[in-house]
Design a protein around this motif. Structure first.
Motif, PDB file in Angstrom:
ATOM      1  N   VAL A   1      41.582  27.801  30.829  1.00 22.92           N
ATOM      2  CA  VAL A   1      42.398  28.994  30.568  1.00 22.92           C
ATOM      3  C   VAL A   1      43.497  29.184  31.603  1.00 22.92           C
ATOM      4  O   VAL A   1      44.421  29.980  31.405  1.00 22.92           O
ATOM      5  CB  VAL A   1      41.516  30.267  30.497  1.00 22.92           C
ATOM      6  N   GLU A   2      43.405  28.459  32.721  1.00 26.93           N
ATOM      7  CA  GLU A   2      44.459  28.548  33.735  1.00 26.93           C
ATOM      8  C   GLU A   2      44.445  27.263  34.563  1.00 26.93           C
ATOM      9  O   GLU A   2      43.385  26.751  34.908  1.00 26.93           O
ATOM     10  CB  GLU A   2      44.225  29.771  34.635  1.00 26.93           C
ATOM     11  N   LEU A   3      45.632  26.751  34.854  1.00 32.58           N
ATOM     12  CA  LEU A   3      45.753  25.488  35.579  1.00 32.58           C
ATOM     13  C   LEU A   3      47.027  25.525  36.410  1.00 32.58           C
ATOM     14  O   LEU A   3      48.100  25.889  35.913  1.00 32.58           O
ATOM     15  CB  LEU A   3      45.816  24.320  34.581  1.00 32.58           C
TER      16      LEU A   3
ATOM     17  N   ALA B   1      37.516  38.782  41.660  1.00 34.41           N
ATOM     18  CA  ALA B   1      36.990  40.111  42.012  1.00 34.41           C
ATOM     19  C   ALA B   1      35.514  40.067  42.366  1.00 34.41           C
ATOM     20  O   ALA B   1      35.019  40.913  43.118  1.00 34.41           O
ATOM     21  CB  ALA B   1      37.210  41.081  40.853  1.00 34.41           C
ATOM     22  N   ALA B   2      34.789  39.063  41.834  1.00 32.48           N
ATOM     23  CA  ALA B   2      33.346  38.978  42.048  1.00 32.48           C
ATOM     24  C   ALA B   2      32.978  38.284  43.349  1.00 32.48           C
ATOM     25  O   ALA B   2      31.823  38.330  43.777  1.00 32.48           O
ATOM     26  CB  ALA B   2      32.688  38.245  40.878  1.00 32.48           C
ATOM     27  N   VAL B   3      33.944  37.644  44.008  1.00 34.53           N
ATOM     28  CA  VAL B   3      33.640  36.909  45.243  1.00 34.53           C
ATOM     29  C   VAL B   3      33.293  37.899  46.346  1.00 34.53           C
ATOM     30  O   VAL B   3      34.107  38.767  46.677  1.00 34.53           O
ATOM     31  CB  VAL B   3      34.847  36.044  45.686  1.00 34.53           C
TER      32      VAL B   3
ATOM     33  N   ALA C   1      41.698  24.156  38.091  1.00 34.78           N
ATOM     34  CA  ALA C   1      41.601  24.376  36.643  1.00 34.78           C
ATOM     35  C   ALA C   1      40.456  25.355  36.416  1.00 34.78           C
ATOM     36  O   ALA C   1      39.338  25.126  36.886  1.00 34.78           O
ATOM     37  CB  ALA C   1      41.319  23.057  35.919  1.00 34.78           C
ATOM     38  N   VAL C   2      40.731  26.458  35.728  1.00 32.96           N
ATOM     39  CA  VAL C   2      39.712  27.479  35.459  1.00 32.96           C
ATOM     40  C   VAL C   2      39.211  27.296  34.032  1.00 32.96           C
ATOM     41  O   VAL C   2      39.997  27.297  33.081  1.00 32.96           O
ATOM     42  CB  VAL C   2      40.287  28.901  35.640  1.00 32.96           C
TER      43      VAL C   2
ATOM     44  N   TYR D   1      40.126  36.276  33.047  1.00 32.25           N
ATOM     45  CA  TYR D   1      38.880  35.681  33.508  1.00 32.25           C
ATOM     46  C   TYR D   1      39.008  35.211  34.963  1.00 32.25           C
ATOM     47  O   TYR D   1      38.081  35.391  35.765  1.00 32.25           O
ATOM     48  CB  TYR D   1      38.473  34.515  32.605  1.00 32.25           C
ATOM     49  N   THR D   2      40.158  34.628  35.309  1.00 29.03           N
ATOM     50  CA  THR D   2      40.386  34.217  36.699  1.00 29.03           C
ATOM     51  C   THR D   2      40.334  35.439  37.611  1.00 29.03           C
ATOM     52  O   THR D   2      39.754  35.402  38.704  1.00 29.03           O
ATOM     53  CB  THR D   2      41.754  33.516  36.841  1.00 29.03           C
TER      54      THR D   2
END
Length: 526
Positions: free
Chosen positions: A494-496, A516-518, A486-487, A510-511
């Motif tokens: 916002v996403e599940l 991308a930031a990892v 779950a984000v 956002y997900t």
């Protein structure tokens, strides 16, 4: 061009120890160069870095040569050393929260090293310039540390390190416990400062993915020695030493099946659920702040769900609500199909079944209590008196502290970070809960210890049918062990979906930003 820093056959011995903690280290660094010093806790990397400015305890003996701009730091007078600190070389320490003075504004703290080195008059313009360089607005100079986020505090530490225009910066685990987006911003800031100012940077970390995103060269330390040293791309993709290989392989790549530690399984009926949960706080100005907004979330029997998001997204507030520590202002929480009780006795009974594992084991454990007392505390709170020693021993064994007798009389400071985290988990297991809520359970642990704790959580599901809600900003952790993700963003889910759905085919922007930031061990230096 002569090196800013040169270490020649440096060895460090503490107190009356017969064996050195660091042995035969040879490294050099020129202006504009970046060097990553990698290794797990206790390998000697921080000892090497602190020897550069003679910041080691008095009991430490340093042999060899520690040359800063050609001058041996070991032979400097205290007056000369004082002049070199901040102005020649400076340190960005690991825990910004603990390194900053809570009762002084950040502007005063940034100005302090400038004043120590002879700066007079109005330093506000200089402080504003430094804040701008670390991408903070000048008006934050009047703020206190507790008014800043973790990432902002870390930027203040970097501004302090830059205050006297040093030629060398040593950054000790500068992104530990920061969420991935803020971490990426801090790493990009350090890269830019090196490029613009031509300074040399030594970055210390146990996370090779962080170092590979920032440093041109890597030195890997193991048991006090540099076991591998070379260009980042070479060390990351073709490591020669077994320890370098282990470090490179320890950090998961999202999407790589080798790092998927669970095949998942059929989740049982919803055990713990939130339905339309809202949590609204009142700010000091009386303004309504909606921390959690209409959240629907379920944790099924025999299921691991990861709740991911940045700091401030509402994850911890939601967790407190699920535990009955925070009353929702809308919606409801159910356990086993029944609404959470409101009476104190019934809530205490509920918390036997749903237990919390805190992020910071050092803060969670009382330094004056033995391991036995720490684990037995829950039993005593809940009035469970039958076979206390047997229950404590069984919980420690379940948390893989074996044989339990070896640990019962120890104090937290006598344990490693991973052992302390296991004691915290044992303190939850002793009550035989049905659900664990684990808040960042591996955030500051070494690579190999991280893997051990994750394997422990998976083992508990198999052995005890334990369901777990893992709260994290670490998407790699979600890929490792979760069944569903779950984000959370600005108080909303916002996403599940399943791990594969959310992390391999993200739908929400956002997900995608989080993924991308990892930092990746294969991405290398830009």
């Amino acid at each position: 061009m002569s090196p800013i820093l040169r270490l020649r056959d440096v060895s460090i011995t503490y107190g009356g120890a017969s064996e050195p903690a660091v042995s035969g280290v040879n490294l050099s660094l020129e202006p504009g160069e970046t060097l990553g010093l990698a290794g797990e806790s206790g390998c000697g990397k921080t000892s090497v870095a602190m020897s550069v400015l003679r910041l080691l305890p008095r009991t430490a003996r340093v042999d060899g040569e520690v040359l800063l701009d050609g001058e041996d730091v070991r032979e400097m007078s205290f007056g000369r050393l004082r002049a070199v600190r901040w102005a020649g070389a400076s340190v960005v320490f690991q825990g910004a929260m603990h390194a900053l003075n809570p009762v002084r504004t950040i502007g005063e703290q940034i100005a302090e090293p400038i004043r120590l080195h002879g700066g007079k008059g109005d330093l506000k313009p200089k402080v504003a310039e430094l804040l701008e360089q670390v991408e903070l607005p000048a008006d934050r100079a009047g703020a206190y540390p507790h008014e800043l986020s973790g990432g902002q505090k870390q930027r203040v530490m970097i501004a302090m390190a830059l205050a006297c225009d040093p030629r060398l910066i040593i950054a000790d685990e500068p992104t530990t416990a920061l969420d991935v987006v803020v971490q990426a911003q801090v790493l990009e800031l350090l890269r830019r400062l090196v490029a613009e100012r031509g300074i040399a940077l030594v970055m210390i970390s146990h996370d090779l993915s962080v170092l590979s995103a920032t440093c041109e060269r890597l030195a890997v330390m193991y048991r006090g020695e540099v076991v591998e040293h070379g260009p980042t791309e070479q060390v990351m993709t073709r490591p020669q030493h077994e320890h370098s290989k282990a470090l490179a392989e320890a950090f998961p790549t999202v999407g790589d099946s080798r790092f998927r530690l669970t095949g998942g399984g059929a989740a049982g009926e919803p055990l713990l659920s939130a339905s339309g949960v809202e949590v609204t706080f009142r700010s000091r100005a009386g303004k309504a702040v909606r921390a959690v907004r209409g959240v629907d979330l379920e944790v099924g029997g025999n299921e691991i769900v990861a709740l991911v998001g940045q700091s401030g997204s509402g994850k911890t507030t939601l967790a407190r609500t699920l535990l009955g520590l925070q009353r929702p202002t809308g919606g409801e929480v159910r356990f086993g199909g029944e609404p959470l009780p409101t009476g104190s006795a019934a809530l205490r009974d509920y918390r036997r079944k749903v237990q919390l594992v805190l992020q910071d084991p050092t803060g969670a454990l009382n330094p004056r209590h033995t391991v036995y007392e720490a684990v037995a505390e829950g039993l005593r709170i809940h009035g469970i008196t039958d076979d206390e020693p047997g229950r404590v021993t069984a919980a420690l064994e379940a948390a893989e502290l074996r044989p339990a007798e070896k640990f019962l009389s120890r104090f937290p400071q006598e344990l490693s970070g991973g052992q302390r985290q296991r004691v915290v988990i044992a303190g939850a297991l002793v009550l035989e809960p049905e659900v664990l809520i684990a808040d960042e359970p591996v955030a500051s642990l070494d690579a190999t210890v991280r893997g051990e704790i994750l394997s422990l959580l998976l083992g508990l599901r198999v052995e005890r049918g334990l369901s777990t809600l893992v709260i994290t900003h670490d998407l790699g952790l979600a890929w490792n062990i979760a069944d569903r993700v779950a984000v959370m963003y600005q108080g909303e889910i916002v996403e599940l979906g399943t791990v594969e759905q959310v992390l391999l085919d993200p739908q929400h922007d956002y997900t995608k930003t989080l993924l991308a930031a990892v930092p990746s061990t294969s991405r290398g230096v830009a």
